[in-house]
Design a protein around this motif. Structure first.
Motif, PDB file in Angstrom:
ATOM      1  N   HIS B  61     -45.241 -15.943 -34.997  1.00  0.00           N
ATOM      2  CA  HIS B  61     -45.607 -17.199 -35.662  1.00  0.00           C
ATOM      3  C   HIS B  61     -44.514 -17.733 -36.578  1.00  0.00           C
ATOM      4  CE1 HIS B  61     -50.179 -16.381 -35.040  1.00  0.00           C
ATOM      5  NE2 HIS B  61     -49.525 -16.573 -33.915  1.00  0.00           N
TER       6      HIS B  61
ATOM      7  N   ARG C  52     -52.541 -22.925 -38.461  1.00  0.00           N
ATOM      8  CA  ARG C  52     -51.911 -23.587 -37.319  1.00  0.00           C
ATOM      9  C   ARG C  52     -52.072 -22.835 -36.008  1.00  0.00           C
ATOM     10  NH1 ARG C  52     -47.515 -26.920 -40.307  1.00  0.00           N
ATOM     11  NH2 ARG C  52     -48.788 -26.929 -42.175  1.00  0.00           N
ATOM     12  N   TYR C  53     -52.252 -21.527 -36.107  1.00  0.00           N
ATOM     13  CA  TYR C  53     -52.314 -20.690 -34.901  1.00  0.00           C
ATOM     14  C   TYR C  53     -53.743 -20.340 -34.509  1.00  0.00           C
ATOM     15  CZ  TYR C  53     -47.280 -20.334 -35.342  1.00  0.00           C
ATOM     16  OH  TYR C  53     -45.952 -20.627 -35.407  1.00  0.00           O
ATOM     17  N   ASN C  85     -47.785 -23.574 -31.308  1.00  0.00           N
ATOM     18  CA  ASN C  85     -48.946 -23.195 -32.136  1.00  0.00           C
ATOM     19  C   ASN C  85     -50.134 -22.821 -31.259  1.00  0.00           C
ATOM     20  OD1 ASN C  85     -47.532 -23.863 -34.440  1.00  0.00           O
ATOM     21  ND2 ASN C  85     -48.635 -25.776 -34.842  1.00  0.00           N
ATOM     22  N   THR C 335     -50.742 -31.070 -32.670  1.00  0.00           N
ATOM     23  CA  THR C 335     -51.539 -29.874 -32.353  1.00  0.00           C
ATOM     24  C   THR C 335     -52.976 -30.257 -32.008  1.00  0.00           C
ATOM     25  OG1 THR C 335     -50.143 -28.608 -33.892  1.00  0.00           O
ATOM     26  CG2 THR C 335     -52.144 -27.538 -33.127  1.00  0.00           C
TER      27      THR C 335
END
Lengths: 345, 345, 345
Positions: B61, C52-53, C85, C335
């Motif tokens: 990440h 974000r992940y 991501n 995203t």
């Protein structure tokens, strides 16, 4: 007792594995013979097509370096995708538009525009990766240089790593393998008639695609015919025992697959003509009248294709046109080749 | 009782970790001092060389942005590989061939060819990544701009992210660290004699490589000598206490490592000569006669190298030539640096 | 009893999921309406900004192809980051500097400089990926071509894959969504006054950014005003019910957000003026005097920005300048969009 049987079984499996190991021990991929048995290669292709990520663990911690001396769309995308299917890292290197400014001779005082010697450049590139793909077209400056695959062979000789062609001066084996996969998928009889036909084009094009297509068809279970105007004879190394028919319409009769492609003069009969355009005869354009002579043949082309030069809109848009599935199979052929190279590491 | 001992052990490990943490708290990498203790750095390098993927989970990440204002082969490949070794994502950004069309001043009406101000451009780039690598060569337009590392320092000052040099105007610390690793691997005595020698070249080259090599050798456990024609004096900031010997042959006597490199005039004695070629004296080319004076020295060069200008074919192809392992160590030096930066995030 | 309640709960959750499924069934992303309910989109944005992940597993074995017909910094970096991501593979394709040498008509004998027909090129690119991003600016050659989004729509029509705009001829919806996220983060009242103001620039710029900003603001819960000199009227498709105020200073009164941007003449009132610079009136530059009229407004701009043309140093460096967080939100908007497209695959 059961224990003993298990041991035998293990031994048996081991033998099979050794056999396949030898088949699959791929260090270079430049022509059809690197693939070994084509039936095995095709069954691997269909296995991967069913599950593209089946061998994803093979490429863990392995890096594929793709070196482009020439532009690319299909090859760039499909080969990257193939490497990622196998879990490899990919590094793409664009070498300035075809410029190969490496010195290749010994003893030269390098005070000109060549800033590096291949004896340094290639081993260094190789030191950061596990497998190398090279794209380097024919330059038409010197038939000898092109037909000895000077650049590709430098990588094979000096990199110490497995090297595969992403279209070289005289061959495009990833394309031809994708073509073979496509023919196998669509054929309606055991041994179809496949015709490679020359067609007109405004520019002088290399022979890489027709050479490799002939190379593959000669080893495949097909009835293979090549047709082109006089003077466009392909190199005997690729034509081998194939039938050459100068009458295009006669060649088309009863064909199951028509594979169209332009190429400039291969310089076989007259080396001075190498790379020249000898004909722009538009009667060779594949149209519905041509296709009417065939056995409702499928139409194939490696793309990009000049419409209404190589083939008419009607033919390329017809239900028997395979140009899109053929291009999609580039991902499959590249995945098989990289899988083989990974297994042989 | 055993439980207690375990606690002590944990505390002890914790202390060690804290110590290393401080050493490793790397926010910039531009010179030898950013590495801290060189023995520790070298032992990390060899640990990583044994298992390149050992710290693969560190970069999960995390994104490494590599910005190239200048072309690159070795640095591009080795740094990408290093980042991937650590499990990082890599985004490569090529800025048009050295064009840095950013306004840097305040108050300027930006109606010309500069479309963005660095005060916007750099923080924005930084916002999409965790670590930034910058490649930006000397331009020889203005010694002051080059020697203050204007562009690199703008990234350090305005990005808010760790920044490492992928060769800047006056230093190439990833190369010098790879060189140090190589010397450590091949040295045959505790404190080898290392000679940095100037050699002729057809073009005017920056001093980044010799500067950083001197920077590192001055801190390493070696007997360091620099040799070059008069006028080629490197900046005192890098030369420091090193011995400078103008007689190349004398410098070579008893050397264990010869590090050859061309550089244009650093403008130390005469600023007007900055970036000029003062000599193309071919007697400085490293040949077998030169090497015969050494203690069977290893030959080193950062590559790319002009053969028969910098070094003869015989010397660079000899068994004591280290140019390829030296280049391969670029992956190792970059992995150590990125590992340190990841640990400090 | 408890079992029964669980069943009801499951049914209820299922209904909610179905509802969102329909909202999220995103196949194209070119304008605000593709996002569905903006409150939902914003809450997804903030969820992703926190982690974000979070949806990293969604993109496993999915490939995002980013096709750039025009240069890009922010979009290139932020979209790659967004795709990563989500765990996608990313392939970047740079098409020669805006050159779209594809034939689009049938029946043309392709003997010129166009080497491929879009009917082949687009499906082939699509065959190697799962989602396609396209960047293709207005060319100002033909208003009709630009305002019908000819190139973007070719990808939508012929690729068979989800397609999102990375700035097209008349819209930049990833930017506008990032702008909306930024306004939502910083607003100090329920329904802020948002002013889109034209400002001078040395070159003729497309209307993609102001169009999309208007497109979004018209659907957002804001009091939206557009101000520009006469002749710069944006296309009614985007202006819709927005208030247009030709007196810039009056428009600024009580504003909570100032969104500055230059654009060339949209050719609404006079098609012959399309793409022309009608004014370089520097009194429109946003300076502290302008900002003094506002409700201590935040300053916004999509970047890159020409300082002291669009906005003065003082304003862009002031504490209420949002240009950097706004750019950082590009990663978030991309995203969300890619997440929606992945969910709809």
């Amino acid at each position: 007792m059961i224990f003993l049987r298990k041991s035998y079984l293990k031994l048996y499996i081991c033998c099979i594995e050794l056999f396949f190991k030898s088949v699959e021990n791929m260090r270079t991929y430049t022509n059809v013979f690197d693939l070994g048995d084509l039936k095995t290669a095709l069954s691997e292709a269909f296995e991967i097509k069913k599950d593209r990520y089946k061998y994803e663990s093979l490429g863990k911690h392995k890096t594929c370096l793709l070196i482009f001396f020439n532009n690319s769309l299909r090859t760039r995308l499909s080969t990257q995708k193939a490497a990622r299917n196998l879990g490899m890292d990919v590094i793409v290197l664009d070498v300035n538009q075809g410029a190969w400014k490496l010195e290749t001779e010994r003893g030269v005082v390098m005070d000109g525009d060549k800033s590096e010697h291949l004896l340094e450049a290639i081993p260094v590139m190789a030191s950061y990766c596990d497998i190398i793909g090279v794209r380097s077209f024919a330059r038409f400056e010197n038939r000898e240089d092109d037909y000895t695959e000077k650049i590709l062979n430098q990588f094979i000789q000096y990199s110490g790593k497995p090297v595969f062609s992403m279209e070289a001066a005289t061959g495009h084996p990833l394309q031809a393998f994708a073509d073979l996969i496509t023919i196998e998928e669509y054929k309606r009889k055991e041994r179809p008639k496949v015709v490679l036909t020359w067609a007109p084009h405004p520019r002088a094009l290399p022979q890489a695609v027709p050479n490799s297509f002939a190379d593959f068809m000669n080893e495949a279970d097909v009835d293979f015919v090549i047709t082109h105007p006089h003077g466009y004879e392909l190199d005997p190394k690729f034509v081998r025992g194939a039938k050459v028919e100068y009458d295009q319409l006669k060649a088309f009769e009863g064909a199951d697959f028509i594979y169209a492609k332009n190429w400039a003069c291969p310089g076989v009969t007259n080396p001075d003509d190498y790379g020249k355009i000898l004909s722009k005869d538009m009667s060779w354009t594949v149209d519905t009248a041509h296709m009417a002579l065939t056995n409702n043949a499928f139409f194939m082309h490696c793309l990009p294709v000049r419409r209404n030069m190589i083939v008419t809109d009607d033919v390329i848009e017809s239900p028997t046109s395979l140009v899109i599935p053929e291009a999609a199979n580039r991902e499959i052929s590249a995945t098989v080749v990289l899988k083989r190279m990974l297994e042989a590491l």
